[in-house]
Design a protein around this motif. Structure first.
Motif, short mmCIF file in Angstrom:
data_model
loop_
_atom_site.label_atom_id
_atom_site.label_comp_id
_atom_site.label_asym_id
_atom_site.label_seq_id
_atom_site.Cartn_x
_atom_site.Cartn_y
_atom_site.Cartn_z
N GLU A 1 0.81 -1.21 0.00
CA GLU A 1 0.00 0.00 0.00
C GLU A 1 0.85 1.27 0.00
O GLU A 1 1.97 1.27 0.52
N HIS B 1 -1.25 -3.81 7.94
CA HIS B 1 -1.60 -2.53 7.31
C HIS B 1 -1.24 -2.47 5.84
O HIS B 1 -1.80 -1.68 5.09
N THR C 1 -13.78 5.20 6.63
CA THR C 1 -12.64 4.71 5.86
C THR C 1 -12.45 3.22 6.13
O THR C 1 -12.90 2.69 7.17
N ARG D 1 -11.54 -1.41 9.78
CA ARG D 1 -10.61 -2.47 10.18
C ARG D 1 -10.28 -2.39 11.67
O ARG D 1 -10.30 -3.40 12.38
N VAL D 2 -9.99 -1.20 12.14
CA VAL D 2 -9.63 -1.02 13.54
C VAL D 2 -10.82 -1.30 14.45
O VAL D 2 -10.70 -2.01 15.46
N ARG E 1 -7.21 -2.05 -1.44
CA ARG E 1 -7.93 -2.18 -0.18
C ARG E 1 -9.11 -1.21 -0.17
O ARG E 1 -9.19 -0.31 -1.01
N SER F 1 -7.22 -7.18 7.82
CA SER F 1 -6.84 -6.37 6.67
C SER F 1 -7.94 -5.40 6.32
O SER F 1 -9.11 -5.59 6.69
N ALA F 2 -7.57 -4.34 5.59
CA ALA F 2 -8.56 -3.40 5.10
C ALA F 2 -9.08 -3.80 3.73
O ALA F 2 -9.88 -3.08 3.12
N TYR G 1 -2.78 4.90 4.14
CA TYR G 1 -3.04 4.38 5.48
C TYR G 1 -2.69 5.39 6.56
O TYR G 1 -3.37 5.50 7.57
N TRP G 2 -1.60 6.14 6.34
CA TRP G 2 -1.21 7.20 7.26
C TRP G 2 -1.32 8.53 6.55
O TRP G 2 -1.57 8.59 5.35
N LYS H 1 -9.70 1.86 6.92
CA LYS H 1 -8.86 1.75 8.12
C LYS H 1 -9.71 1.85 9.38
O LYS H 1 -9.52 1.08 10.33
N GLU H 2 -10.65 2.78 9.41
CA GLU H 2 -11.53 2.93 10.57
C GLU H 2 -12.33 1.66 10.82
O GLU H 2 -12.49 1.22 11.97
#
Length: 340
Positions: free
Chosen positions: A186, A294, A261, A266-267, A249, A273-274, A191-192, A263-264
């Protein structure tokens, strides 16, 4: 006879002085100039990073279980990180690639002095917040009878890459890594928040052989709604994936006007994984994922797959970290040591 002996002794002593004094004066200068061997050996010894740096540079690791700070030689720390972060039965070249990532991370961490959320005097913790670290006693307990061959193999990976780090424009990189991709790594900014030129999406076909490539989990509709703060309709529709990342992803999902998102999600749902898909089965939602982690940087199973095909560690790191160079950490460590 009594007179001859002192005369002989005086003659021998005088001859010795006449011969040896000039030789003693010339020898320290003429030997090096004559063959260059001694000066070459001395120069090599002075420039050897392992001779200069390893004893001088220590990593202060905060051990979360004992609440103590443990001081470790740099390469011993790297050995403990690889032992905790990558399976020892991976190919040697993959372990070497991991050694470069682990060493680069700690050198960069110590240079930037990023001490956020760290106890005073610590460089890193021994958790995933930084890099997981295990000491010998912990490894012996975990590995049991396999300890000897595993630590020998990992130690070789560390020694074979001793002092080497990854740099971009002459500076240590942020060498993020993870277990298994979904077939692609990615972009860092997907992701960040930070966009790093060496952390770009690349295909990673080898990950399909990872035991962690596919995963399925079930969650009740009630828990799903509570954890995400959304409402799921009574029908089959759960949410609409509206965008995907460069690494294939999930980027965003629309839940009746509320956007989250990947990521949100997934967490919140603790997914591997996303890259996910889902379907409703009665009062449950079945979620399928591809990959584990990630997805940014080097895939560990991808690195092992490359090594199995014959790639060397230099090829592996330069594939997953774009535009980087492998260089000695000698000068950086000297600077670090001088400041401490």
């Amino acid at each position: 006879m009594k007179t001859i002996k002192p005369m002989i002794t005086l003659f021998v002593v005088s001859a010795f002085v006449i011969i040896m004094i000039p030789a003693m004066l010339v020898l320290p200068f003429s030997t090096n100039q004559a063959n260059g061997k001694l000066s070459e050996k001395l120069e090599q010894k002075r420039e050897s990073p392992e001779e200069i740096n390893s004893p001088a540079v220590e990593v202060a690791v905060y051990r979360t279980e004992t609440k103590e700070i443990q001081q470790l030689p740099l390469e011993a720390y790297v050995t403990g990180v690889i032992s905790a972060e990558m399976p020892a039965d991976f190919e040697l070249e993959a372990l070497k690639a991991q050694a470069l990532a682990a060493r680069t991370y700690i050198v960069n961490q110590m240079l930037t002095k990023n001490a956020a959320d760290l106890p005073k005097g610590a460089d890193v913790t021994d958790t995933v917040t930084h890099q997981v670290y295990n000491n010998n006693d912990e490894l012996k307990k975990r590995w049991g009878t396999d300890y000897e061959w595993k630590i020998k193999k990992i130690s070789k990976a560390v020694n074979d890459t001793k002092g080497q780090i990854l740099t971009y424009d002459g500076k240590p990189i942020t060498p993020s890594f993870f277990s298994t991709s979904n077939g692609y790594t990615e972009n860092s900014e997907a992701y960040w928040e930070s966009e790093l030129p060496y952390l770009k999406s690349v295909p990673s076909k080898w990950d399909k052989d990872s035991p962690k490539f596919h995963s399925r989990t079930a969650i009740s509709v009630t828990d799903f709604e509570k954890k995400l703060g959304v409402t799921v309709s009574d029908g089959e529709s759960i949410g609409t994936i509206t965008k995907r990342t460069p690494g294939k992803r999930v980027a965003t999902v629309n839940f009746g006007g509320k956007k989250l998102t990947g990521k949100e999600i997934r967490v919140a749902l603790d997914l591997r994984s996303a890259d996910f898909s889902w379907e409703r089965k009665g009062d449950n939602i079945i979620i399928s994922t591809k990959g584990y982690g990630h997805g940014v940087g080097m895939s560990q199973y991808g690195a092992n797959g490359m090594a199995l095909e014959g790639s060397k560690y230099e090829d592996i790191v330069k594939y997953y970290y774009k535009g980087v160079a492998i260089q000695s950490s000698d000068s950086l460590l000297k600077t670090m040591t001088a400041k401490r």
